[in-house]
Design a protein around this motif. Structure first.
Motif, PDB file in Angstrom:
ATOM      1  N   UNK A 173     -16.895 -20.216 -46.841  1.00 38.19           N
ATOM      2  CA  UNK A 173     -17.622 -20.779 -48.140  1.00 38.19           C
ATOM      3  C   UNK A 173     -17.927 -22.074 -47.667  1.00 38.19           C
ATOM      4  N   UNK A 174     -19.099 -22.579 -47.672  1.00 37.97           N
ATOM      5  CA  UNK A 174     -19.758 -23.786 -47.113  1.00 37.97           C
ATOM      6  C   UNK A 174     -19.149 -25.211 -47.393  1.00 37.97           C
ATOM      7  N   UNK A 175     -18.410 -25.205 -48.730  1.00 33.16           N
ATOM      8  CA  UNK A 175     -17.644 -26.467 -49.327  1.00 33.16           C
ATOM      9  C   UNK A 175     -16.445 -26.294 -48.474  1.00 33.16           C
ATOM     10  N   UNK A 176     -15.611 -25.247 -48.020  1.00 34.67           N
ATOM     11  CA  UNK A 176     -14.538 -25.396 -47.201  1.00 34.67           C
ATOM     12  C   UNK A 176     -14.631 -25.816 -45.933  1.00 34.67           C
ATOM     13  N   UNK A 177     -15.851 -25.695 -45.309  1.00 32.77           N
ATOM     14  CA  UNK A 177     -16.198 -26.180 -43.780  1.00 32.77           C
ATOM     15  C   UNK A 177     -16.927 -27.388 -43.988  1.00 32.77           C
ATOM     16  N   UNK A 178     -17.207 -28.074 -45.033  1.00 33.75           N
ATOM     17  CA  UNK A 178     -17.828 -29.234 -44.701  1.00 33.75           C
ATOM     18  C   UNK A 178     -17.451 -30.421 -44.071  1.00 33.75           C
ATOM     19  N   UNK A 179     -16.233 -30.374 -43.778  1.00 31.53           N
ATOM     20  CA  UNK A 179     -15.509 -31.509 -42.989  1.00 31.53           C
ATOM     21  C   UNK A 179     -15.402 -31.150 -41.544  1.00 31.53           C
TER      22      UNK A 179
END
Length: 469
Positions: A173-179
């Motif tokens: 999920x892109x939002x969970x690897x954004x950092x």
């Protein structure tokens, strides 16, 4: 006198010989057993068998136990535990795992939870091509070197980055690897070409979560690896590329991989790979089995929430999934990515446990108001296939035609309310408006809520709503 002289000469020869290394004596071969798993996805039931097998082998051999990534997402017990993911880490600690690579689904609970589970682990997690952007997140070592008996073994871990057409991220999920920032593994792999010599290792092993296509490329184009232990595509692989063994042990812990290696002069002399069928293996560690039984004792997951009148294959289950989202979210249309449907729905009573097995990834839900033209652009531009409900979709020549359920063509400027799991717009953000309306329930919770509100059995066994441009 002659006898004394001979004795003195013999002594000098002995002294000289003892002081000089005899280079003509060959070094002995050493043996190592490596047990390997990949893509376990939270399946803890067979881990008591793994412990029994590993403990038995440790009495006679040098043993290492390794994971090639994707420990999380796929078991309702592990995914819904109060400390998400902890039961599998607890069991792996008791087995004595030596190392785990980072997999794309290990981000599924979010980076903070991942950091906590890594801190709970008695073994290191490694990854050479993932770097945190925030100082409070876990920083992965690229490699680790393990000493066992007289052997020194270095492992380098690599993560796939094929999760988006517009960004370099894993299939997460892109939002969970954004950092985190990621580098394609094969772009930086040669930075480690001298790792084996710098670590003075007997073996250098790639612990890969790239998938078999890239594992073969590693073996073919980067011969400084002695062995590739892979994961990601849930395959059973035992092959040789340019004299480098490449192995993978399937998925969901149905099998345990066992590598029996012979090493001599820092070179892999021979490799034998076998798969142990854990589902049909009878012996187990009783203490770990008792602990796993405690974890599995979650009566709330076995609550009956519906009834299925027929066996649903994967596509029919996708139809159920999109229908439930559409109806409970009061949307006009819903889509579901095929990779997000991870189990089928059999005939009979439906429990919460089954729904969390079908939809394990903790994805949220979101509304979008989209024109039919925007929906067409999404279907064409994404290049992916989707299950869908609420409309009829056809391809005619190079055109996409969208009709209502009465088979009437819907104009391109007509606005439809799209209810969807938030992984899809996160991955295909180019095709979705920015002002989506996030919902409070996850996708799995929405499916549960739908079943709890309908009073009739379900049957989508004759539904084949799937489209790929």
């Amino acid at each position: 006198m002659k006898t004394i002289g001979i004795l003195i000469l013999a002594c000098l020869v002995l002294i000289y010989g003892c002081g000089k290394e005899n280079t003509n004596v060959p070094s002995e071969s050493q043996h190592l057993t490596i047990f390997c798993v990949n893509d376990v996805h939270g399946q803890i039931d067979n881990l008591s068998k793994v412990k029994y097998i590993v403990d038995k082998e440790r009495t006679t051999s040098n043993v290492l136990v390794v994971s090639a990534g994707d420990l999380f997402s796929g078991n309702p017990v592990v995914d819904n535990y109060s400390k998400k993911g902890f039961p599998i880490i607890d069991a792996m600690n008791k087995i004595g795992f030596d190392i785990s690579a980072l997999g794309n689904h290990d981000f599924d609970y979010g980076p903070e939870v991942l950091k906590s589970r890594i801190e709970d682990s008695a073994f290191p997690w490694i990854c050479a091509n993932a770097v945190p952007k925030r100082s409070y997140l876990h920083e992965f070592e690229a490699f680790t070197t393990i000493h066992t008996g007289d052997l020194t073994v270095s492992f380098l871990a690599l993560l796939e980055t094929n999760g988006s057409n517009t960004d370099i991220i894993p299939s997460s999920h892109p939002w969970r690897v954004a950092d985190y920032s990621f580098t394609p593994a094969l772009n930086m792999i040669d930075n480690f070409s001298s790792l084996k010599s710098s670590e003075n290792a007997d073996l250098l092993i790639a612990l890969s979560h790239l998938g078999s296509y890239y594992d073969f490329q590693l073996a073919r184009e980067h011969p400084f690896f002695d062995l590739v232990i892979g994961g990601h595509n849930h395959s059973k692989i035992d092959t040789m590329f340019h004299s480098t063994p490449v192995v993978q042990s399937g998925g969901y812990l149905h099998f345990l991989g066992k590598l029996e290696l012979k090493i001599k002069d820092k070179s892999l002399q021979s490799s034998n790979f076998t798969l142990i069928d854990l589902d049909n293996y009878s012996e187990f560690d009783s203490d770990l089995a008792a602990l796993i039984s405690e974890y599995n004792n979650l009566p709330e997951l076995d609550e009956e929430i519906g009834y299925s009148e027929a066996d649903h294959g994967i596509q029919a289950t996708g139809c159920f999934y999109t229908h439930a989202l559409k109806e409970y979210m009061n949307a006009d249309v819903s889509f579901q990515n095929t990779g997000g449907v991870r189990a089928t729905l059999p005939k009979g009573v439906i429990t919460k446990r089954q729904i969390y097995e079908i939809s394990p990834f903790n994805n949220g839900t979101v509304f979008y108001n989209m024109t039919v033209e925007e929906i067409k652009n999404f279907l064409i531009g994404s290049g992916s296939g989707f299950y869908y409900t609420g409309i009829h979709i056809q391809k005619s020549g190079g055109q996409v035609i969208i009709k209502d359920t009465l088979d009437r063509i819907i104009p391109d400027d007509y606005v439809l309310k799209v209810g969807i799991n938030d992984y899809i717009p996160a991955v295909h953000s180019l095709y979705f408006p920015e002002n989506g309306e996030k919902q409070t329930l996850t996708a799995a919770e929405t499916l549960v809520a739908y079943l709890q509100t309908v009073n009739t059995p379900i049957d989508f066994s004759s539904c084949y709503n799937y489209f790929r441009y």
